[in-house]
Design a protein around this motif. Structure first.
Motif, PDB file in Angstrom:
ATOM      1  N   UNK A   1       0.826  -1.201   0.000  1.00  0.00           N
ATOM      2  CA  UNK A   1       0.000   0.000   0.000  1.00  0.00           C
ATOM      3  C   UNK A   1       0.862   1.253   0.000  1.00  0.00           C
ATOM      4  N   UNK A   2       1.894   1.275   0.832  1.00  0.00           N
ATOM      5  CA  UNK A   2       2.778   2.435   0.895  1.00  0.00           C
ATOM      6  C   UNK A   2       3.478   2.670  -0.443  1.00  0.00           C
ATOM      7  N   UNK A   3       3.859   1.591  -1.116  1.00  0.00           N
ATOM      8  CA  UNK A   3       4.482   1.721  -2.431  1.00  0.00           C
ATOM      9  C   UNK A   3       3.511   2.347  -3.428  1.00  0.00           C
ATOM     10  N   UNK A   4       2.244   1.924  -3.377  1.00  0.00           N
ATOM     11  CA  UNK A   4       1.233   2.524  -4.249  1.00  0.00           C
ATOM     12  C   UNK A   4       1.073   4.010  -3.954  1.00  0.00           C
ATOM     13  N   UNK A   5       1.072   4.368  -2.674  1.00  0.00           N
ATOM     14  CA  UNK A   5       0.925   5.776  -2.308  1.00  0.00           C
ATOM     15  C   UNK A   5       2.090   6.599  -2.828  1.00  0.00           C
ATOM     16  N   UNK A   6       3.298   6.061  -2.722  1.00  0.00           N
ATOM     17  CA  UNK A   6       4.459   6.755  -3.274  1.00  0.00           C
ATOM     18  C   UNK A   6       4.257   7.056  -4.750  1.00  0.00           C
ATOM     19  N   UNK A   7       3.823   6.059  -5.494  1.00  0.00           N
ATOM     20  CA  UNK A   7       3.639   6.235  -6.935  1.00  0.00           C
ATOM     21  C   UNK A   7       2.544   7.241  -7.223  1.00  0.00           C
ATOM     22  N   UNK A   8       1.469   7.229  -6.429  1.00  0.00           N
ATOM     23  CA  UNK A   8       0.380   8.193  -6.607  1.00  0.00           C
ATOM     24  C   UNK A   8       0.908   9.623  -6.526  1.00  0.00           C
ATOM     25  N   UNK A   9       1.710   9.914  -5.495  1.00  0.00           N
ATOM     26  CA  UNK A   9       2.181  11.287  -5.328  1.00  0.00           C
ATOM     27  C   UNK A   9       3.309  11.640  -6.292  1.00  0.00           C
ATOM     28  N   UNK A  10       4.102  10.663  -6.693  1.00  0.00           N
ATOM     29  CA  UNK A  10       5.084  10.906  -7.744  1.00  0.00           C
ATOM     30  C   UNK A  10       4.375  11.325  -9.029  1.00  0.00           C
ATOM     31  N   UNK A  11       3.222  10.702  -9.299  1.00  0.00           N
ATOM     32  CA  UNK A  11       2.465  11.031 -10.506  1.00  0.00           C
ATOM     33  C   UNK A  11       1.918  12.454 -10.457  1.00  0.00           C
ATOM     34  N   UNK A  12       1.744  13.002  -9.263  1.00  0.00           N
ATOM     35  CA  UNK A  12       1.322  14.390  -9.151  1.00  0.00           C
ATOM     36  C   UNK A  12       2.366  15.352  -9.672  1.00  0.00           C
ATOM     37  N   UNK A  13       3.634  14.936  -9.658  1.00  0.00           N
ATOM     38  CA  UNK A  13       4.730  15.731 -10.208  1.00  0.00           C
ATOM     39  C   UNK A  13       5.016  15.315 -11.644  1.00  0.00           C
ATOM     40  N   UNK A  14       5.023  14.015 -11.888  1.00  0.00           N
ATOM     41  CA  UNK A  14       5.341  13.459 -13.208  1.00  0.00           C
ATOM     42  C   UNK A  14       4.162  12.625 -13.690  1.00  0.00           C
ATOM     43  N   UNK A  15       3.269  13.187 -14.537  1.00  0.00           N
ATOM     44  CA  UNK A  15       2.061  12.470 -14.958  1.00  0.00           C
ATOM     45  C   UNK A  15       2.322  11.142 -15.655  1.00  0.00           C
ATOM     46  N   UNK A  16       3.525  10.942 -16.192  1.00  0.00           N
ATOM     47  CA  UNK A  16       3.825   9.655 -16.818  1.00  0.00           C
ATOM     48  C   UNK A  16       3.755   8.507 -15.817  1.00  0.00           C
ATOM     49  N   UNK A  17       3.861   8.820 -14.512  1.00  0.00           N
ATOM     50  CA  UNK A  17       3.850   7.775 -13.492  1.00  0.00           C
ATOM     51  C   UNK A  17       2.455   7.185 -13.271  1.00  0.00           C
ATOM     52  N   UNK A  18       1.414   7.828 -13.817  1.00  0.00           N
ATOM     53  CA  UNK A  18       0.076   7.253 -13.649  1.00  0.00           C
ATOM     54  C   UNK A  18      -0.021   5.886 -14.306  1.00  0.00           C
ATOM     55  N   UNK A  19       0.672   5.707 -15.399  1.00  0.00           N
ATOM     56  CA  UNK A  19       0.661   4.402 -16.061  1.00  0.00           C
ATOM     57  C   UNK A  19       1.266   3.333 -15.156  1.00  0.00           C
ATOM     58  N   UNK A  20       2.345   3.681 -14.460  1.00  0.00           N
ATOM     59  CA  UNK A  20       2.968   2.739 -13.529  1.00  0.00           C
ATOM     60  C   UNK A  20       2.033   2.429 -12.368  1.00  0.00           C
ATOM     61  N   UNK A  21       1.325   3.445 -11.892  1.00  0.00           N
ATOM     62  CA  UNK A  21       0.386   3.229 -10.795  1.00  0.00           C
ATOM     63  C   UNK A  21      -0.717   2.257 -11.204  1.00  0.00           C
TER      64      UNK A  21
END
Length: 315
Positions: free
Chosen positions: A9-29
């Motif tokens: 869960x914490x890993x998912x949360x990290x990716x969620x907030x990374x995507x707020x800076x880098x929208x390309x990370x939404x695909x990884x999420x």
């Protein structure tokens, strides 16, 4: 079928907030979330509510041909999308709440689209909405192991929903990170003030606007050891609670939006937002000219996280 662990869960949360800076990370999420939820088609939808058309779709758990056909043909007949257009932002919604299951079985959407993938229900969270567009996350559930899978999807979406909406709020107000660029360099171009702080609350870096903001004695103070303190006692206490929650990797315990008041001037609202940083244990606090305060937490390469705060002038 194992439950999602706290580390997952914490890993998912990290990716969620990374995507707020880098929208390309939404695909990884979307891919990571699908990997934790078997027998589920995870989709991040951008939908035109007036034209009833897809504006884009990130999906994991189905063949590319099916995804293409949804965007091209089936988004226009998605009977669940109408319900999502009026669903509360950030709250879990089940497909049965927005469209009668018996009527669903008679629709073209079910018979031509869902049935080909053995999909029988969905859980979803509305993330953002304007007058004619919306964003929502859906977990579309297959018949096999339906009840067990549904319960896991609901628990996960219920916990993730508030974090995803906060991340989309970040995307609306901060510059997008350039690939390979440090967060500090990205935010240096912002007209909003950004103060980076470590896990103990010590300021480690400020952008140009943040340096000026440090002089606002009605809002904050910095002690001789460099620790940041909000002048509003309740807001400062909430910041400490958030720091403690992130230090123990208890992301569900991070406080949501809360007020920040000053001796003079309009009150603000604050939002705690954890982000990951590749190398340094730090977080940042961001202020805008309209008294918008945001704090990000950054983490080490081991994915330990730190807090972030976002404050907004109250109308």
């Amino acid at each position: 079928m194992p439950e999602i662990t706290l580390d997952d869960f914490n890993s998912l949360i990290h990716t969620v907030y990374e995507a707020g800076i880098d929208p390309h990370k939404w695909s990884a999420f979307v891919g990571d979330l699908s990997g934790h939820l078997d027998d589920t088609l995870i989709c991040l939808h951008a939908h035109d509510t007036v034209a009833r058309a897809s504006l884009g779709l990130l999906a994991s758990g189905a063949a590319p041909e099916f995804i293409d056909s949804y965007v091209r043909d089936y988004a226009a007949i998605n009977v669940w999308a109408n319900g999502m257009a009026i669903a509360p932002i950030g709250k879990l919604v089940q497909s049965e709440e927005i469209y009668d299951p018996d009527k669903l079985l008679k629709t073209e959407f079910y018979n031509d689209c869902l049935r080909s993938q053995s999909l029988v229900s969905a859980s979803a969270v509305a993330l953002h909405r304007s007058s004619d567009r919306m964003l929502f996350l859906s977990g579309n559930i297959r018949l096999r192991n339906h009840d067990l899978v549904r319960a896991r999807v609901n628990r996960t979406f219920d916990l993730l929903g508030p974090h995803i909406t906060r991340s989309f709020e970040l995307m609306r107000h901060i510059p997008h990170q350039v690939e390979g660029e440090d967060y500090r360099a990205t935010l240096e171009t912002s007209t909003d003030a950004v103060l980076f702080i470590d896990r103990a609350g010590r300021i480690t870096h400020c952008n140009r606007a943040g340096t000026a903001m440090r002089k606002d004695a009605s809002l904050l103070a910095v002690d001789r050891d460099g620790h940041l303190h909000l002048k509003d006692p309740r807001a400062d206490a909430t910041l400490r609670i958030a720091l403690a929650a992130i230090a123990r990797a208890d992301f569900p315990a991070i406080p949501g939006s809360f007020p920040v008041r000053r001796a003079a001037g309009s009150p603000m609202r604050a939002m705690i937002v954890p982000l990951a940083h590749r190398t340094r244990k730090q977080c940042s606090i961001r202020f805008s000219r309209t008294f918008r305060l945001q704090c990000w937490s950054c983490a080490t390469s081991r994915r330990r996280s730190l807090p972030s705060l976002h404050c907004q002038a109250m109308g």
